[in-house]
Design an enzyme around this catalytic site. Sequence first.
Site, short mmCIF file in Angstrom:
data_model
loop_
_atom_site.label_atom_id
_atom_site.label_comp_id
_atom_site.label_asym_id
_atom_site.label_seq_id
_atom_site.Cartn_x
_atom_site.Cartn_y
_atom_site.Cartn_z
N HIS A 47 73.65 49.39 33.06
CA HIS A 47 72.21 49.58 32.92
C HIS A 47 71.65 50.37 34.11
CE1 HIS A 47 72.97 46.04 30.37
NE2 HIS A 47 73.69 45.66 31.41
N GLU A 84 73.13 43.80 38.70
CA GLU A 84 74.27 44.30 37.92
C GLU A 84 74.30 45.83 37.95
OE1 GLU A 84 74.14 43.25 33.79
OE2 GLU A 84 75.88 44.48 33.28
N HIS A 141 80.31 46.49 33.14
CA HIS A 141 79.20 45.52 33.21
C HIS A 141 79.60 44.32 34.07
CE1 HIS A 141 76.48 47.00 29.92
NE2 HIS A 141 77.56 47.72 29.69
N GLU A 220 83.32 43.16 31.22
CA GLU A 220 82.44 42.31 32.03
C GLU A 220 83.31 41.87 33.20
OE1 GLU A 220 79.31 41.83 31.42
OE2 GLU A 220 78.98 42.04 29.25
ZN ZN Z 1 75.40 44.44 31.31
#
Ligand code: ZN
Length: 255
Positions: A47, A84, A141, A220
């Site tokens: 993001h 993040e 992520h 992740e």
């Molecule tokens: Zn994310």
Amino acid sequence: MRVVGSLILALTLAVGSGGAASALPTPERDALAGPLVGRTIVIDPGHQLGNHNFPRKIARLVPAGGFRKACNTTGTATRGGYPEATMVWQVSRMLATRLRGLGADVTLTRHSNRQDRWGPCVDVRGRAGNRAGADLKVSVHGDGSTAARARGFHVIAPTDRRPWTHDIYRPSQRLARETRAALRGVGLPVANYTAGGDGVDFRSDLGTLNLANIPSVMVELGNMRNSSDARRMTSRKGRATYARALARAVVNHLR
Ligand code: ZN
């Protein structure tokens, strides 16, 4: 014609005088130059840092593979407030440097990590690399589970979702298993809080995977709300470990 002829002669002489490396057959020569010469890799650093400053733009619905979904989200953060967006940006840049060092062309889906920027949306991230015929895409992520003691990484691959992912789900699932192996290989723990519990998940609801026409996974790297994962993510050494493992996965997949 004579000009063209002498040009070809000059080129032939130039190529012929390349020394020992030019005496090698093409595969050996490429291996010397780097295992990823001629490969194009897309890295999707999660993001944008400023997404939370543009709530209307981020909430806009975009195509996600047969349904519509919000453009993006703000992402999560460690309990200490390390975002993040910043973690995945820093890991992605390290990964890009490594892959370029191995000879790859690398494209990132965003080019800054700034509070005054937003996006791109998941549909743009999903299609990134399609037109260029890139070899694969890794979307980076960090997770934000509040479950007690939830920790560790997991890799997400698309399910067979016709017609969207039918062309790529098999190599993507292979890439996911290779990514899991590489992350384990540097000593990282598999997530202890996800469905299968084996570090690889299959999902049909992610535009970033559904819209890809090239093998794609989302990783992740850990649970940012967990203190031991957060310690690794907030240290340069920890981020370098993630980047090293992801580069290894790319090389293994394309070998
Ligand atoms: Zn994310």
